[in-house]
Design a protein around this motif. Structure first.
Motif, short mmCIF file in Angstrom:
data_model
loop_
_atom_site.label_atom_id
_atom_site.label_comp_id
_atom_site.label_asym_id
_atom_site.label_seq_id
_atom_site.Cartn_x
_atom_site.Cartn_y
_atom_site.Cartn_z
N GLN A 172 2.11 0.52 63.37
CA GLN A 172 1.52 1.86 63.34
C GLN A 172 0.04 1.81 63.73
O GLN A 172 -0.45 2.69 64.44
CB GLN A 172 1.65 2.46 61.94
N ARG A 209 -0.46 7.04 58.02
CA ARG A 209 -0.11 6.91 59.43
C ARG A 209 -0.40 5.51 59.95
O ARG A 209 0.02 5.15 61.05
CB ARG A 209 -0.91 7.94 60.23
N ASP A 210 -1.11 4.72 59.17
CA ASP A 210 -1.48 3.36 59.56
C ASP A 210 -1.02 2.37 58.51
O ASP A 210 -1.70 1.40 58.21
CB ASP A 210 -2.98 3.26 59.78
N GLY A 259 1.47 12.98 55.71
CA GLY A 259 0.43 11.95 55.66
C GLY A 259 0.32 11.19 54.36
O GLY A 259 -0.50 10.27 54.25
N GLN A 302 6.49 5.66 59.80
CA GLN A 302 6.04 6.74 60.70
C GLN A 302 6.75 8.04 60.36
O GLN A 302 6.10 9.10 60.24
CB GLN A 302 6.31 6.34 62.15
N SER A 335 5.67 9.27 56.92
CA SER A 335 4.33 9.85 56.99
C SER A 335 4.38 11.29 57.47
O SER A 335 3.70 12.17 56.93
CB SER A 335 3.45 9.01 57.91
N GLN A 336 5.22 11.54 58.47
CA GLN A 336 5.35 12.91 58.98
C GLN A 336 6.04 13.82 57.97
O GLN A 336 5.65 14.98 57.78
CB GLN A 336 6.11 12.89 60.30
N ASP A 392 -1.76 3.65 66.74
CA ASP A 392 -2.93 4.51 66.55
C ASP A 392 -4.07 4.10 67.47
O ASP A 392 -4.76 4.95 68.03
CB ASP A 392 -3.36 4.44 65.08
N GLN A 444 -4.43 7.26 69.67
CA GLN A 444 -5.43 8.07 68.99
C GLN A 444 -6.85 7.66 69.38
O GLN A 444 -7.70 8.52 69.63
CB GLN A 444 -5.26 7.95 67.47
#
Length: 305
Positions: free
Chosen positions: A262, A256-257, A252, A244, A247-248, A266, A270
């Motif tokens: 994760q 993110r998954d 990306g 995570q 990814s930030q 999501d 999300q």
């Protein structure tokens, strides 16, 4: 002369001492643990199971939430990512932790054991997020203290270091750096509990350091190794913080998954699908319980030595 009928006190059978009962304070400690276990373990688990088998309206939905999660195009890749990460993580943990603990035990007589135990445990003082932030700098060749080594290996940019093919190894490296120190200390303590007579007998029989470690010490560490594997596997399936934050930091690039946790996050925040998110959580719980049961059953974990 007749023998006195009075029996010598020394000839009397010894009186059995009463077995001491449980200390009342022990009930207090156990009760406090049970309260925390129920509040932060049993209740959240039951809540997740409820959501996993119900729909948005609270009605029983059977396995529909599990099917929704499994049919998502990100689900199968996430399983592969976590499985590959666990392969690297558990292998390095067993081989290196046991090896370093044996080395530490062998060096104890030379006066360097305390210093090494302290050095091993330092990374464990960092929380998960803090350790990942440290590694973000270490893995960037432009600012890393080992930047010259990274460039010598052919990595000139941060993006090249965190390429998708490298992520399982990198996450295993971060996890080992953070969590292995504590396990090394635990294994070292277990080695200290092995009777010196057993080790002396091995030396008398002509066993060298390698033979003593392989044929005597490691078999006696079996239950501790199994215990470490169970907890490490359960923690490894919960992979979340490392991918995570990466990814930030990589905007990306890492995905993110990437992991199942994760993906569950999501789904919940999300897609606004808390039921499918709970289904993934329940699946992870069941996998952890099954694997733990297999380890315990096959290793004779609760058998008396």
């Amino acid at each position: 002369m007749t023998r006195s009928s009075t029996q010598d006190p020394r000839d009397r059978a010894p009186t059995a001492r009463p077995t001491p009962g449980p200390v009342p304070a022990g009930y207090g400690f156990v009760a406090a643990y049970l309260v925390l276990l129920i509040a932060f373990g049993v209740v959240p688990t039951a809540y997740a199971v409820y959501f996993a088998f119900s729909d948005a309206g609270g009605h029983f939905a059977g396995l529909s939430n599990f099917l929704t999660a499994a049919q998502d195009f990100r689900f199968a890749p996430a399983i592969g990512h976590v499985a590959l990460y666990l392969l690297f993580w558990l292998t390095s943990l067993v081989v290196l932790v046991v090896g370093l603990a044996l080395l530490l035990h062998r060096l104890a007589a030379r006066g360097v054991s305390k210093a090494l135990r302290f050095l091993y445990y330092i990374p464990g003082a960092l929380a998960g997020a803090a350790s990942v932030m440290v590694w973000l700098f270490v893995l960037d060749p432009t600012v890393s203290p080992v930047g010259s080594l990274l460039r010598a290996l052919g990595f000139g940019t941060f993006a090249e270091v965190i390429a998708p093919a490298h992520l399982p190894i990198l996450f295993a490296l971060v996890a080992f750096w953070t969590g292995a120190g504590g396990w090394i200390v635990v294994m070292y303590g277990a080695l200290n509990n092995i009777s010196p007579d057993i080790l002396e007998a091995a030396r008398i029989d002509g066993a060298g350091a390698w033979q003593t470690a392989w044929q005597v010490q490691i078999p006696l560490l079996r239950k501790w190794i199994v215990y470490m594997m169970i907890l490490a596997f359960a923690g490894g399936t919960q992979l979340f913080v490392e991918p995570q934050l990466l990814s930030q930091a990589s905007v990306g690039m890492a995905g993110r998954d990437y992991s199942l946790n994760q993906l569950s996050y999501d789904f919940a925040f999300q897609n606004n699908d808390i039921n499918s998110a709970a289904a993934i959580s329940v699946e992870l719980l069941l996998v952890g319980l099954v694997v733990a049961g297999v380890f315990v059953a096959r290793s004779g974990f609760f058998d008396a030595d």
